[in-house]
Scaffold this motif. Structure first.
Motif, PDB file in Angstrom:
ATOM      1  N   ARG A 127      -2.502   9.265   8.142  1.00  0.00           N
ATOM      2  CA  ARG A 127      -3.826   9.549   7.568  1.00  0.00           C
ATOM      3  C   ARG A 127      -4.232   8.530   6.520  1.00  0.00           C
ATOM      4  O   ARG A 127      -5.394   8.104   6.454  1.00  0.00           O
ATOM      5  CB  ARG A 127      -3.829  10.949   6.942  1.00  0.00           C
ATOM      6  CG  ARG A 127      -5.154  11.331   6.281  1.00  0.00           C
ATOM      7  CD  ARG A 127      -5.110  12.707   5.662  1.00  0.00           C
ATOM      8  NE  ARG A 127      -4.130  12.818   4.592  1.00  0.00           N
ATOM      9  CZ  ARG A 127      -4.351  12.395   3.347  1.00  0.00           C
ATOM     10  NH1 ARG A 127      -5.501  11.790   3.019  1.00  0.00           N
ATOM     11  NH2 ARG A 127      -3.425  12.550   2.419  1.00  0.00           N
ATOM     12  N   THR A 128      -3.278   8.113   5.666  1.00  0.00           N
ATOM     13  CA  THR A 128      -3.601   7.215   4.556  1.00  0.00           C
ATOM     14  C   THR A 128      -3.504   5.742   4.924  1.00  0.00           C
ATOM     15  O   THR A 128      -4.042   4.888   4.207  1.00  0.00           O
ATOM     16  CB  THR A 128      -2.657   7.486   3.376  1.00  0.00           C
ATOM     17  OG1 THR A 128      -1.301   7.228   3.780  1.00  0.00           O
ATOM     18  CG2 THR A 128      -2.794   8.931   2.899  1.00  0.00           C
TER      19      THR A 128
ATOM     20  N   LYS B  19       0.854  -1.199   0.000  1.00  0.00           N
ATOM     21  CA  LYS B  19       0.000   0.000   0.000  1.00  0.00           C
ATOM     22  C   LYS B  19       0.882   1.238   0.000  1.00  0.00           C
ATOM     23  O   LYS B  19       1.259   1.751   1.048  1.00  0.00           O
ATOM     24  CB  LYS B  19      -0.950   0.004   1.201  1.00  0.00           C
ATOM     25  CG  LYS B  19      -1.988   1.120   1.136  1.00  0.00           C
ATOM     26  CD  LYS B  19      -2.955   1.051   2.304  1.00  0.00           C
ATOM     27  CE  LYS B  19      -4.003   2.166   2.204  1.00  0.00           C
ATOM     28  NZ  LYS B  19      -4.938   2.156   3.366  1.00  0.00           N
TER      29      LYS B  19
ATOM     30  N   GLY C 114      -2.328   4.272  -3.650  1.00  0.00           N
ATOM     31  CA  GLY C 114      -3.590   4.608  -3.016  1.00  0.00           C
ATOM     32  C   GLY C 114      -3.977   6.059  -3.190  1.00  0.00           C
ATOM     33  O   GLY C 114      -5.165   6.397  -3.255  1.00  0.00           O
ATOM     34  N   GLU C 115      -2.984   6.933  -3.275  1.00  0.00           N
ATOM     35  CA  GLU C 115      -3.247   8.372  -3.351  1.00  0.00           C
ATOM     36  C   GLU C 115      -2.023   9.062  -3.937  1.00  0.00           C
ATOM     37  O   GLU C 115      -0.902   8.549  -3.841  1.00  0.00           O
ATOM     38  CB  GLU C 115      -3.547   8.917  -1.946  1.00  0.00           C
ATOM     39  CG  GLU C 115      -4.110  10.328  -1.911  1.00  0.00           C
ATOM     40  CD  GLU C 115      -4.530  10.754  -0.509  1.00  0.00           C
ATOM     41  OE1 GLU C 115      -4.555  11.972  -0.243  1.00  0.00           O
ATOM     42  OE2 GLU C 115      -4.811   9.858   0.306  1.00  0.00           O
ATOM     43  N   LYS C 116      -2.241  10.209  -4.554  1.00  0.00           N
ATOM     44  CA  LYS C 116      -1.153  11.028  -5.080  1.00  0.00           C
ATOM     45  C   LYS C 116      -1.177  12.367  -4.360  1.00  0.00           C
ATOM     46  O   LYS C 116      -2.182  13.082  -4.402  1.00  0.00           O
ATOM     47  CB  LYS C 116      -1.308  11.251  -6.585  1.00  0.00           C
ATOM     48  CG  LYS C 116      -1.338   9.977  -7.410  1.00  0.00           C
ATOM     49  CD  LYS C 116      -1.629  10.300  -8.871  1.00  0.00           C
ATOM     50  CE  LYS C 116      -1.796   9.038  -9.694  1.00  0.00           C
ATOM     51  NZ  LYS C 116      -2.140   9.338 -11.114  1.00  0.00           N
ATOM     52  N   ILE C 117      -0.066  12.706  -3.720  1.00  0.00           N
ATOM     53  CA  ILE C 117       0.015  13.947  -2.960  1.00  0.00           C
ATOM     54  C   ILE C 117       1.155  14.775  -3.530  1.00  0.00           C
ATOM     55  O   ILE C 117       2.316  14.344  -3.514  1.00  0.00           O
ATOM     56  CB  ILE C 117       0.231  13.670  -1.458  1.00  0.00           C
ATOM     57  CG1 ILE C 117      -0.915  12.812  -0.922  1.00  0.00           C
ATOM     58  CG2 ILE C 117       0.342  14.980  -0.679  1.00  0.00           C
ATOM     59  CD1 ILE C 117      -0.711  12.343   0.498  1.00  0.00           C
TER      60      ILE C 117
ATOM     61  N   VAL D  16       1.668   5.271  -1.152  1.00  0.00           N
ATOM     62  CA  VAL D  16       1.066   6.551  -1.503  1.00  0.00           C
ATOM     63  C   VAL D  16       2.162   7.413  -2.129  1.00  0.00           C
ATOM     64  O   VAL D  16       3.280   7.491  -1.612  1.00  0.00           O
ATOM     65  CB  VAL D  16       0.427   7.249  -0.276  1.00  0.00           C
ATOM     66  CG1 VAL D  16       1.435   7.456   0.841  1.00  0.00           C
ATOM     67  CG2 VAL D  16      -0.201   8.576  -0.677  1.00  0.00           C
TER      68      VAL D  16
END
Length: 304
Positions: free
Chosen positions: A255-256, A212, A233-236, A214
């Motif tokens: 947070r993620t 997992k 999972g996410e792109k920051i 990010v």
């Protein structure tokens, strides 16, 4: 808020909405004036020999183009190369020798992320940051270097050099502030244009992948990474050259619920001391043999 405006600006320059296109049109008089001033500056310039072969790698537009890995791959072919760059994002001023031929002499805060990446990637290279590039080149000469690779030096028209210019696609073909162009390919200025897929090819592998991940990155136009990303999972995104703190990265992990942060090599040099679980996008570049020959013939001729 700063991150919002940086991302808005990148969309405006490279993927404008209808409203942004209208704004670009309204700013055209300023764009023409900017371009005229840049052209007159070029016409008044007279290239001066620096006493060492200088090869510039850059692009005409604002934002990233992938020049850093091209510089690294070219510099690997020399025994005593120097990399000279401005050092965007560094917390220092003036000229700083980041690395001599064998030793890294400062931290990433003082050097900036790109300079530190060069220092860690090129064991034989001297790395110098300086707002005044001529001063950095003169220092490289005094340190016994054989060739200087000038990071992002197209606009340094007073320096005698070979200009390699990476083509960057954008639907907005105007100069700033209507478009992304800092300068044009001025008449009478000889350059070697580089095209991804022809002049160089990229391959990307992930070091230390986890289940997992990010994506966390602080590079210009981060959407360039999309073609090389594994499932995340996410792109920051942070603004280009952002200096990360440990607490903000720990907050992202919490947070993620991510098992690692997926970062670029330029981001990694700013995070490696934080003792966090990092997965790294490792980029390899394959250069066209014609390009390698062109650069070698130029540097050999300038040494004679």
């Amino acid at each position: 808020m700063k991150r919002f405006w940086v991302q808005w600006g990148e969309r405006y320059l490279y993927h404008p909405s209808l409203i942004q296109k209208i704004l670009s049109f309204l700013l055209l008089p300023l764009s023409w004036l900017y371009c005229l001033i840049a052209y007159l500056r070029y016409r008044r310039s007279r290239p001066k020999s620096m006493g060492i072969p200088v090869v510039s790698i850059g692009n005409l537009t604002v934002g990233g183009s992938g020049k850093t890995p091209v510089v690294i791959e070219l510099a690997k072919r020399y025994e005593k190369p120097a990399i000279v760059l401005r050092g965007y994002g560094r917390k220092s001023r003036g000229m700083v020798v980041v690395k001599d031929k064998s030793t890294i002499l400062c931290d990433v805060i003082k050097s900036g992320d790109e300079a530190m990446l060069y220092a860690q990637s090129l064991p034989n290279a001297t790395v110098i940051v300086s707002e005044i590039r001529e001063r950095g080149i003169a220092e490289a000469v005094s340190m016994g270097c054989e060739v200087v690779f000038l990071d992002d030096g197209y606009g340094k028209h007073t320096i005698d050099k070979l200009d390699l210019v990476i083509d960057v696609e954008t639907p907005n073909r105007f100069c700033l502030p209507s478009g992304a162009y800092r300068e044009r390919l001025w008449s009478g200025k000889c350059v070697v244009m580089l095209y991804e897929g022809k002049s160089f090819k990229r391959t990307v592998t992930v070091k230390n992948p986890t289940d997992k991940m990010v994506l966390v990155t602080a590079i210009a136009r981060p959407e360039r990474l999309d073609n090389y990303l594994p499932k995340v999972g996410e792109k920051i995104y942070f603004e280009d050259h952002h200096m990360f703190t440990q607490w903000e990265l720990e907050a992202i992990l919490e947070r993620t619920g991510a098992t690692s942060l997926l970062v670029t090599q330029k981001d990694f040099v700013k995070m490696s001391s934080f003792n966090l679980n990092l997965s790294c996008l490792e980029l390899a570049i394959e250069l066209d043999e014609t390009l390698i020959t062109t650069v070698k013939e130029y540097t050999d001729a300038k040494k004679d």
